[in-house]
Design a protein around this motif. Sequence first.
Motif, PDB file in Angstrom:
ATOM      1  N   TYR A 200     -36.710 -11.814  14.573  1.00  0.00           N
ATOM      2  CA  TYR A 200     -35.587 -12.253  15.247  1.00  0.00           C
ATOM      3  C   TYR A 200     -34.473 -13.146  14.792  1.00  0.00           C
ATOM      4  CZ  TYR A 200     -32.155 -11.385  18.495  1.00  0.00           C
ATOM      5  OH  TYR A 200     -30.946 -11.131  19.901  1.00  0.00           O
ATOM      6  N   GLU A 201     -34.742 -14.426  14.740  1.00  0.00           N
ATOM      7  CA  GLU A 201     -33.407 -15.181  14.041  1.00  0.00           C
ATOM      8  C   GLU A 201     -33.514 -14.545  12.604  1.00  0.00           C
ATOM      9  OE1 GLU A 201     -35.818 -16.509  17.931  1.00  0.00           O
ATOM     10  OE2 GLU A 201     -36.729 -15.831  15.888  1.00  0.00           O
ATOM     11  N   ARG A 202     -33.930 -14.581  12.006  1.00  0.00           N
ATOM     12  CA  ARG A 202     -33.729 -14.224  10.627  1.00  0.00           C
ATOM     13  C   ARG A 202     -33.059 -13.344  10.686  1.00  0.00           C
ATOM     14  NH1 ARG A 202     -39.410 -14.656   6.849  1.00  0.00           N
ATOM     15  NH2 ARG A 202     -39.854 -12.690   8.427  1.00  0.00           N
ATOM     16  N   LEU A 203     -33.255 -12.117  11.082  1.00  0.00           N
ATOM     17  CA  LEU A 203     -32.335 -11.006  11.302  1.00  0.00           C
ATOM     18  C   LEU A 203     -31.019 -11.555  11.603  1.00  0.00           C
ATOM     19  CD1 LEU A 203     -31.287  -8.112  11.404  1.00  0.00           C
ATOM     20  CD2 LEU A 203     -32.317  -7.954  13.478  1.00  0.00           C
ATOM     21  N   VAL A 204     -30.454 -12.618  12.826  1.00  0.00           N
ATOM     22  CA  VAL A 204     -29.955 -12.783  13.657  1.00  0.00           C
ATOM     23  C   VAL A 204     -28.395 -13.543  12.403  1.00  0.00           C
ATOM     24  CG1 VAL A 204     -28.380 -14.934  14.886  1.00  0.00           C
ATOM     25  CG2 VAL A 204     -30.208 -13.022  15.884  1.00  0.00           C
ATOM     26  N   ASP A 205     -29.475 -13.899  11.614  1.00  0.00           N
ATOM     27  CA  ASP A 205     -28.830 -15.388  10.723  1.00  0.00           C
ATOM     28  C   ASP A 205     -27.900 -14.158   9.496  1.00  0.00           C
ATOM     29  OD1 ASP A 205     -29.507 -17.478  12.162  1.00  0.00           O
ATOM     30  OD2 ASP A 205     -31.320 -17.870  10.744  1.00  0.00           O
ATOM     31  N   ARG A 206     -28.826 -13.361   8.745  1.00  0.00           N
ATOM     32  CA  ARG A 206     -28.340 -12.495   7.639  1.00  0.00           C
ATOM     33  C   ARG A 206     -27.374 -11.740   8.049  1.00  0.00           C
ATOM     34  NH1 ARG A 206     -29.857  -7.354   7.013  1.00  0.00           N
ATOM     35  NH2 ARG A 206     -31.756  -6.979   8.084  1.00  0.00           N
ATOM     36  N   LEU A 207     -27.536 -11.708   9.141  1.00  0.00           N
ATOM     37  CA  LEU A 207     -26.277 -10.678   9.780  1.00  0.00           C
ATOM     38  C   LEU A 207     -24.648 -11.849  10.010  1.00  0.00           C
ATOM     39  CD1 LEU A 207     -27.622  -7.926  12.887  1.00  0.00           C
ATOM     40  CD2 LEU A 207     -26.883  -7.579  10.332  1.00  0.00           C
ATOM     41  N   LEU A 208     -25.552 -12.163  10.696  1.00  0.00           N
ATOM     42  CA  LEU A 208     -24.206 -13.728  10.314  1.00  0.00           C
ATOM     43  C   LEU A 208     -23.411 -13.876   9.196  1.00  0.00           C
ATOM     44  CD1 LEU A 208     -25.518 -16.170  13.155  1.00  0.00           C
ATOM     45  CD2 LEU A 208     -23.502 -15.091  13.263  1.00  0.00           C
ATOM     46  N   ALA A 209     -24.440 -14.114   8.271  1.00  0.00           N
ATOM     47  CA  ALA A 209     -23.843 -14.331   7.027  1.00  0.00           C
ATOM     48  C   ALA A 209     -22.947 -13.574   6.107  1.00  0.00           C
ATOM     49  CB  ALA A 209     -24.710 -14.938   6.368  1.00  0.00           C
ATOM     50  N   SER A 210     -23.567 -11.414   6.779  1.00  0.00           N
ATOM     51  CA  SER A 210     -22.676 -10.971   6.393  1.00  0.00           C
ATOM     52  C   SER A 210     -21.299 -10.539   6.161  1.00  0.00           C
ATOM     53  CB  SER A 210     -23.806  -9.492   7.278  1.00  0.00           C
ATOM     54  OG  SER A 210     -22.582  -8.236   6.939  1.00  0.00           O
ATOM     55  N   GLU A 211     -20.797 -10.193   5.468  1.00  0.00           N
ATOM     56  CA  GLU A 211     -19.206  -9.752   5.368  1.00  0.00           C
ATOM     57  C   GLU A 211     -18.906  -8.947   6.279  1.00  0.00           C
ATOM     58  OE1 GLU A 211     -17.901  -8.411   1.119  1.00  0.00           O
ATOM     59  OE2 GLU A 211     -19.395  -6.783   1.162  1.00  0.00           O
ATOM     60  N   HIS A 212     -19.173  -8.309   6.604  1.00  0.00           N
ATOM     61  CA  HIS A 212     -18.602  -7.659   8.116  1.00  0.00           C
ATOM     62  C   HIS A 212     -19.138  -8.319   9.047  1.00  0.00           C
ATOM     63  CE1 HIS A 212     -18.750  -4.607   5.179  1.00  0.00           C
ATOM     64  NE2 HIS A 212     -20.451  -4.582   4.573  1.00  0.00           N
ATOM     65  N   TYR A 213     -18.908  -9.563   9.138  1.00  0.00           N
ATOM     66  CA  TYR A 213     -19.378 -10.251  10.455  1.00  0.00           C
ATOM     67  C   TYR A 213     -17.681 -10.212  10.803  1.00  0.00           C
ATOM     68  CZ  TYR A 213     -19.342 -14.735  13.820  1.00  0.00           C
ATOM     69  OH  TYR A 213     -19.219 -15.856  14.336  1.00  0.00           O
ATOM     70  N   GLY A 214     -17.494 -11.248   9.912  1.00  0.00           N
ATOM     71  CA  GLY A 214     -15.399 -11.156  10.581  1.00  0.00           C
ATOM     72  C   GLY A 214     -14.694 -10.114  10.125  1.00  0.00           C
ATOM     73  N   GLU A 215     -15.248  -8.641  10.150  1.00  0.00           N
ATOM     74  CA  GLU A 215     -14.249  -7.463  10.755  1.00  0.00           C
ATOM     75  C   GLU A 215     -14.582  -7.187  11.468  1.00  0.00           C
ATOM     76  OE1 GLU A 215     -14.704  -5.340   6.520  1.00  0.00           O
ATOM     77  OE2 GLU A 215     -15.881  -5.022   6.723  1.00  0.00           O
ATOM     78  N   ARG A 216     -16.231  -7.581  12.536  1.00  0.00           N
ATOM     79  CA  ARG A 216     -16.387  -7.138  13.611  1.00  0.00           C
ATOM     80  C   ARG A 216     -15.805  -7.998  14.946  1.00  0.00           C
ATOM     81  NH1 ARG A 216     -16.448  -6.000  18.115  1.00  0.00           N
ATOM     82  NH2 ARG A 216     -17.915  -5.171  19.420  1.00  0.00           N
ATOM     83  N   LEU A 217     -15.770  -9.671  13.947  1.00  0.00           N
ATOM     84  CA  LEU A 217     -15.064 -10.885  15.187  1.00  0.00           C
ATOM     85  C   LEU A 217     -13.994 -10.676  15.226  1.00  0.00           C
ATOM     86  CD1 LEU A 217     -17.242 -12.440  16.887  1.00  0.00           C
ATOM     87  CD2 LEU A 217     -18.456 -11.380  15.277  1.00  0.00           C
ATOM     88  N   ALA A 218     -13.613  -9.709  14.546  1.00  0.00           N
ATOM     89  CA  ALA A 218     -12.151  -9.764  13.912  1.00  0.00           C
ATOM     90  C   ALA A 218     -11.191  -9.023  15.354  1.00  0.00           C
ATOM     91  CB  ALA A 218     -11.406  -9.869  13.340  1.00  0.00           C
ATOM     92  N   LEU A 219     -11.468  -8.279  16.132  1.00  0.00           N
ATOM     93  CA  LEU A 219     -11.374  -6.917  16.639  1.00  0.00           C
ATOM     94  C   LEU A 219     -10.097  -8.215  17.627  1.00  0.00           C
ATOM     95  CD1 LEU A 219     -13.298  -4.307  15.898  1.00  0.00           C
ATOM     96  CD2 LEU A 219     -11.017  -4.614  14.813  1.00  0.00           C
ATOM     97  N   PRO A 220     -11.728  -8.509  18.344  1.00  0.00           N
ATOM     98  CA  PRO A 220     -11.355  -8.827  20.005  1.00  0.00           C
ATOM     99  C   PRO A 220      -9.812 -10.092  19.667  1.00  0.00           C
ATOM    100  CG  PRO A 220     -12.849  -9.990  19.436  1.00  0.00           C
ATOM    101  CD  PRO A 220     -12.767  -8.350  18.695  1.00  0.00           C
ATOM    102  N   TRP A 221      -9.773 -10.446  18.353  1.00  0.00           N
ATOM    103  CA  TRP A 221      -8.760 -11.786  17.843  1.00  0.00           C
ATOM    104  C   TRP A 221      -7.416 -11.146  17.365  1.00  0.00           C
ATOM    105  CZ3 TRP A 221      -7.962 -16.574  19.952  1.00  0.00           C
ATOM    106  CH2 TRP A 221      -7.915 -17.100  19.063  1.00  0.00           C
ATOM    107  N   LEU A 222      -7.575 -10.265  16.495  1.00  0.00           N
ATOM    108  CA  LEU A 222      -6.126  -9.248  16.327  1.00  0.00           C
ATOM    109  C   LEU A 222      -6.375  -9.044  17.644  1.00  0.00           C
ATOM    110  CD1 LEU A 222      -7.741  -6.797  13.616  1.00  0.00           C
ATOM    111  CD2 LEU A 222      -6.421  -9.260  13.925  1.00  0.00           C
ATOM    112  N   ASP A 223      -6.332  -8.289  19.167  1.00  0.00           N
ATOM    113  CA  ASP A 223      -5.660  -7.782  20.795  1.00  0.00           C
ATOM    114  C   ASP A 223      -5.284  -9.008  20.888  1.00  0.00           C
ATOM    115  OD1 ASP A 223      -6.986  -5.779  20.261  1.00  0.00           O
ATOM    116  OD2 ASP A 223      -8.526  -5.580  21.357  1.00  0.00           O
TER     117      ASP A 223
END
Length: 845
Positions: A200-223
């Motif tokens: 589970y932790e390895r999956l989390v780390d892989r997603l945190l390293a994804s270039e799409h992480y910034g796209e997803r987490l940017a949405l609430p900050w843009l609001d």
Amino acid sequence: MPRCRLPWLFLLTPLMANLLHAEDRLLFNLDIRPILSDKCFFCHGQDANKRQADLRLDLREAALEAGAIVPQDPEASTLVERILSDDPDMMMPPPDSNRQLSPEERGLLVRWIAEGAEYETHWAFVAPRRPAEPQVQNEEWVRNPIDRFVLAKLETESMSPSPEADRATLIKRLYADLVGLPPTPEEVDVFIADTHPQAYERLVDRLLASEHYGERLALPWLDAARYADSNGFQQDGDTWQWMWRDWVVQALNEDLPFDQFTIWQLAGDLLPDATLEQKIASGFNRNHLLNGEGGAIPEEQRFVNLFDRIDTTATNWLGLTMACAQCHDHKYDPITQRDYYSLLDAFNRVPEKGTPQRQSVRIRVAAPFIELPTEENQARIAEFEAQIEQAEADAQQFTEAAFVGWRAGIVADGEATDVEKLPEKLVEILKQPESERDEEETESLEAGLREHFVREVRPELTEHIHVFKRVENLKREFAAYRGDQIPRVMVMSDEKPRQTSILSRGEYLQPTEPVSFNTPAFLPPLPASAQQNRLGFARWLVSPENPLTARVQVNRMWQYFFGNGIVKTSEDLGVQSEYPIHKELLDWLAVDFREGGWSMKRMHRLIVTSATYRQSSRLTEQHRERDLENRLYARASRFRMPAMILRDWALATSGLLDHRIGGAPVYPYQPDNVWEALAITKERDFTYPISSGRDLYRRSLYTFWRRTVQPANIFDASNRQTCRVRLATTSTPLHALTTLNDPTWVEAARKLASRVMYEADSLDGRLTHTCRRVLCRVPSETELEQLRAVYDGQFAIYRADPEAAKALLEVGASSRDESLDVAEHAALAAVCLGILNLDEALTRE
């Protein structure tokens, strides 16, 4: 005449009397402040303009001096006399105030006074300290410190956490939260089969390293940053602020520490040797509305922009409603008008006029800005410059030849001809034979004739000779290109300091007392060595002494992953906010966030790897009765995914999604004439410029966001006109009508159908593949039976009506594989659309 002392005890109801004899001592912040803030401070708080009877109940000393409160003597306290009275002229709150104390609240106030009427500083205004992790009985459930705080509270309430969700649910949850895209069936299979203890932790780390992480987490900050691609108001000119949006995505992907994320956005331009990135980051406070309407008064609009910056900054970092102090002292929080305008002084130094300037028919931006031509722009600029240089050379050559001819024609048959508007001095020289002219006269004549030719003759040639028209046309085209196509991102600057004054009632034309920059007086002071500007302010916000910033941020992180913040009013942690059930957890997270280097990815990892996050979201009868809103976190939260993510999810499952990162906004499908309401003048064509090719299928983050008409298929979203850090979720037929009929979803459904038709030959195989792509799991036999029945019904309809089938399969711009049977394809597309609209498909579980 002395006031009669009331036999107050006899006025208490049995419930109120019981409260007096309760064992636990009352806590002001938990038990009393919410009552006073909600029922009393409006008239008896710090706002002198609204204060009644010159009585303050927000300060202990003032309440005691007025006799409203006599510690340990409720009978002598006029507050008790007033709240227990049934005389309309005496009772408090007054009958016409629309505020009323319940019997329980009266009892608590009486008991509090009897206990000594001790006050406390509002909990959020005291710097958090890391509390000790509580002891729990079920140690095996704990995965990290978050779980200790949650479990301790559950055990106190005689409740137990929910079981861990199954792996298919967990991977879907993680993908939805961390990248906003569905996992592939292969990724689900690998995770389910992974027996490694850290799978589970390895999956989390892989997603945190994804270039799409910034796209997803940017949405609430843009609001929160009220980001949009246009200015708003009637003209609603387009801007280039998407360059700031791309910076946000990059900063999140690189895990820029939040203290630097703060400093760059609030004062990146003021950093020593500021980089281009840091200057672009300062565009955060240039994302506001810009009013370019004809009747807009520039200075008034400049103050509107200033007020917006204060509100946005205070909400984002302090979690306070400072806008209330624009016109008067805050009615609830200890924020004065002096505090408000002293802070505003830091933002009152921008060399701006208040209204946008016209760069082209389409583009309206306001200085200061940075011009950032792309490689394509630079190539086009070079091409224009070369063409203009050649055209000017051609024109100069023609001009010289024309001048020689004109010069020769001035003297005919050896005598000077009449030349209109030729200066008399030149005429006199011309009348002299060349041999009799001295050197000075010759030079004067040549210079004068050339000047006259350029001023009087050449303009006529320019109007009629192509070589001259070409130069003017090229220059006009070049200017239009620069204005319309060269990116100009608006940024901050302190190049124009002004005197800031407190404004009477917030009126920009009524300045009163001058003020200089300072932070709110009730919070820790700005260090003496700090810069007296935005940079000093930004650093103060992320200093260890500041009690609010870290709390505000981790509370919003919790809101992101659990639907509600630990403090539900994430936009307001002031005295009107609730006392948090999990205050110790909030403080622990705040301190850990700050002491952990302000790493957002680290904090996100801590939350999603907790046992609390990994619980099942299934609602039990106990949950329904004891904690329907899930404030104790005995289960994972379940909520509909944001509309932007739903669109991306549908595109990704169909294979249509374009995964490119960053760039200019795009124009996906929208209803016909969606911007028609803006076309009230002929100044600009507001026809919606729908994209083509890959741009139609880019992530929703990149959809052009017009402030006056937000994308019609994005529901429950911020309008991006003001700062929003907490969005409401609604349920209306419009949502279902969108996900069932919008071309994006219909096209995604037919492309998904064609995709699974190649992946499996049997109907059951195709239905299973569809569920695996959309729901991230295999359907049960019962579900397959139901889906087969739906398919059979749709197939019968489309086999009988081939034209309807073709119409369905023609929705959208993408091509259709003509080798697929029309009726089968249409029927399966209808089923795929239904699966995309299942509650489970729309929900983050």
